[in-house]
Enzyme design. Structure first.
Site, mmCIF file in Angstrom:
data_model
loop_
_atom_site.group_PDB
_atom_site.id
_atom_site.type_symbol
_atom_site.label_atom_id
_atom_site.label_comp_id
_atom_site.label_asym_id
_atom_site.label_seq_id
_atom_site.Cartn_x
_atom_site.Cartn_y
_atom_site.Cartn_z
ATOM 1 N N HIS A 167 0.822 -1.214 0.000
ATOM 2 C CA HIS A 167 0.000 0.000 0.000
ATOM 3 C C HIS A 167 0.852 1.259 0.000
ATOM 4 C CE1 HIS A 167 -4.206 -0.659 -0.119
ATOM 5 N NE2 HIS A 167 -4.204 -1.577 0.826
ATOM 6 N N ARG A 274 -9.333 -9.224 -10.945
ATOM 7 C CA ARG A 274 -9.025 -10.182 -9.878
ATOM 8 C C ARG A 274 -10.071 -9.988 -8.779
ATOM 9 N NH1 ARG A 274 -3.767 -8.265 -11.600
ATOM 10 N NH2 ARG A 274 -2.540 -10.004 -12.406
ATOM 11 N N GLU A 411 -2.325 -21.043 -17.863
ATOM 12 C CA GLU A 411 -1.210 -20.600 -17.020
ATOM 13 C C GLU A 411 -0.371 -21.756 -16.491
ATOM 14 O OE1 GLU A 411 -2.818 -18.427 -13.698
ATOM 15 O OE2 GLU A 411 -4.600 -19.680 -13.630
ATOM 16 N N ASP A 435 2.341 -16.979 -14.253
ATOM 17 C CA ASP A 435 2.307 -18.343 -13.726
ATOM 18 C C ASP A 435 2.777 -19.353 -14.767
ATOM 19 O OD1 ASP A 435 1.573 -17.797 -11.177
ATOM 20 O OD2 ASP A 435 -0.549 -18.247 -11.410
ATOM 21 N N CYS A 482 -2.417 -11.693 -20.417
ATOM 22 C CA CYS A 482 -2.644 -10.718 -19.350
ATOM 23 C C CYS A 482 -1.572 -10.755 -18.269
ATOM 24 C CB CYS A 482 -4.012 -10.934 -18.725
ATOM 25 S SG CYS A 482 -4.283 -12.597 -18.093
#
Length: 555
Positions: A167, A274, A411, A435, A482
């Site tokens: 963050h 997501r 993936e 991945d 992506c």
């Protein structure tokens, strides 16, 4: 931090002392929220959501409950109990195979530090004495502290702890403030009043720069300012190659609040949403209505542009606890996660599918299934979609006709090698190159001991991307990519030449990729891809990529 034993008679008073610290922290957060309202719009939105999450952690969360349990059972003081609970939560988060969620442990630490300061009655006035133009060097800087920095006073910062997905880094970007986080030896090389250059783009800091380095930094700053102006001008231009081939550029979203940034960057849709954000920082699971409302807001905000919703891609202890189950996976990356978890716990999957199907009545939604490895899994998921749709229709819920397209996320190598068969049961493909690289090369890129071996340009990875794209083309199934590769303009020619016509990336990277698309000749991209796919040496492939992306080759 002091740790001492608390007798049975004093346990209740110690818990009461802890609760007073919690109440004080809640009051401090409300004050922070009031101050944050004066921040720039993007930063104000970021800090508002962050502080709401901190509030939630102080309201009967696992953190608060855990501390009280430790005081009762271990009979230690509140400070020691907080430290123990932070360590336990941090260890659980670290086991999650999701870098975004793993980075949230910083929020837990920040709330814990606030409670400790309150218990120890320590005053806290961050950066009050900093001179204008100061650069902060610290072991760790919290997101809330970052939000309260004035960019006119604080020119940038570097820290030992933290990372690009935390963050604090998100807040720094929202404020337009350069920051480099996670520099292990930082504190040994910097002294008070040293002149420092922070390069947030490259993740570099230069201590005590010489005249040439200072001149180069000033020139780079001027160049970046001019380049940002040019990139903003690209927003309304089409994403087409010089010879007229359209390449759709979509955005990946971690959180709904990023939607405005994605649209502002010129995204033609959301290529990957997501959905893990709905399951974060809570002990229970979001119900169908809550998920529906979040997705509906996004779908309506896109005003007809496509929204690709990835079903939950998570596993591990935290979620298992919320499901009333225990998790014993020794290797979460290869264990019960993503669609494996959804098929194991059909209620979890069907609740999310119901929310997605309902939201699809308000926009252009596609459903993406993560970690697919077989035709059977796609068939099972489609069966769940149909069953869920029938249940909703029996409830009188209006659904789109036809139902949203159902796509397979490619993936893992097994899915790529089975792409021809998967194309027969899928409406679209999305290649997750991160991945796919990790599983193909058996490398955890988060493990610093082997991270240098992670290479998406490995011939095996490229072959699997090529194989998947070719299978999709034969079956006339749309295919996108992506992963991180999509957001690197140096790879745009290669991916286009391999057959990709849709790329999805973080919003910040989209303008540069569009600039690259508009500089390409499609036929030249095909030739480059053919040349690269004939190579077996990773270093030579990297050189070819670098040469093709040289500025002289761009418009």
């Amino acid at each position: 931090m002091p740790e001492y034993h608390v007798g049975a008679a004093q346990t209740a008073e110690e818990i009461a002392r802890f609760k007073r610290a919690v109440e004080q922290a809640q009051k401090q957060l409300r004050q922070l929220q009031a101050r944050a309202e004066s921040l720039p719009a993007g930063a104000a939105s970021e800090i508002a959501i962050l502080l709401e999450a901190h509030h939630a952690m102080l309201a009967g969360s696992r953190l608060v409950r855990g501390v009280e349990e430790i005081i009762k059972i271990a009979r230690v003081n509140a400070e020691a109990a907080i430290e123990r609970q932070i360590v336990e939560i941090g260890a659980n988060f670290a086991r999650m195979d999701d870098s975004y969620l793993a980075a949230r442990v910083a929020d837990v630490r920040e709330v814990g530090q606030r409670l400790l300061r309150n218990l120890m009655q320590q005053q806290y006035h961050p950066f009050a004495a900093a001179k204008p133009g100061s650069i902060l060097i610290a072991e760790e800087i919290t997101p809330a502290d970052t939000a309260l920095m004035d960019p006119k006073q604080i020119a940038g910062f570097a820290t030992v702890l933290g990372g690009a997905e935390g963050h604090a880094a998100i807040m720094a970007r929202a404020l337009g403030m350069p920051a480099v986080l996670g520099v292990a030896a930082l504190m040994q090389g910097v002294g008070q009043n040293d002149l420092i250059i922070i390069d947030g783009h490259r993740g570099e800091i230069t201590v005590r720069p010489d005249a040439a380095q200072r001149r180069a930094a000033r020139q780079m700053l001027q160049k970046q300012t001019a380049e940002r102006g040019k990139l903003r001008a690209l927003k309304r231009l089409a994403s087409v190659t010089r010879d007229g081939v359209a390449i759709n550029l979509h955005a990946n979203l971690e959180l709904p609040r990023e939607l405005d940034a994605a649209l502002d960057a010129g995204a033609q849709g959301i290529g990957l949403l997501r959905t893990e954000f709905m399951f974060m920082n809570r002990a229970d699971l979001p119900d169908e209505e809550e998920q529906y409302q979040s997705l509906r807001e996004l779908a309506e905000g896109l005003k007809g542009k496509p929204l690709t919703v990835r079903t939950l891609d998570i596993g591990g202890e935290k979620l298992a606890g919320a499901l009333g189950q225990s998790s014993s996976s020794a290797n979460p990356a290869l264990g019960l996660r993503a669609i494996r978890l959804g098929l194991k716990v059909p209620k979890l999957l069907e609740t999310q599918l119901a929310a997605i199907l309902r939201a699809a009545a308000h926009g252009n939604i596609r459903i993406l299934i993560p970690m697919i490895s077989s035709v059977s899994q796609m068939q099972q998921v489609r069966q769940h979609v149909m069953q869920t749709a029938k249940r909703l229709q029996r409830r009188g819920v209006k659904l789109p006709d036809p139902l949203p397209p159902l796509g397979a996320m490619i993936e893992i190598p097994g899915a790529a090698l089975a792409a021809d068969a998967l194309a027969q049961v899928s409406d679209f493909f999305a290649i997750g190159s991160n991945d796919l690289t990790q599983y193909t090369l058996a490398i955890d890129r988060g493990d610093e001991q082997v991270a240098e071996l992670y290479n998406p340009l490995h011939p095996a990875v490229l072959r699997l991307i090529q194989f998947t794209a070719a299978a999709a083309l034969r079956a006339r199934v749309p295919v996108s990519l992506c992963g991180e590769m999509a957001g690197d303009p140096d790879y745009t020619a290669l991916l286009t030449g391999l057959g990709l016509r849709e790329l999805s990336m973080s919003p910040a990277r989209l303008p540069r990729v569009k600039q690259r698309v508009r500089s390409l000749d499609f036929s030249a991209a095909n030739c480059l891809a053919e040349q690269i796919m004939s190579q077996s040496d990773e270093a030579h492939i990297a050189r070819l990529i670098k040469e093709s992306a040289a500025p002289a080759g761009r418009r």
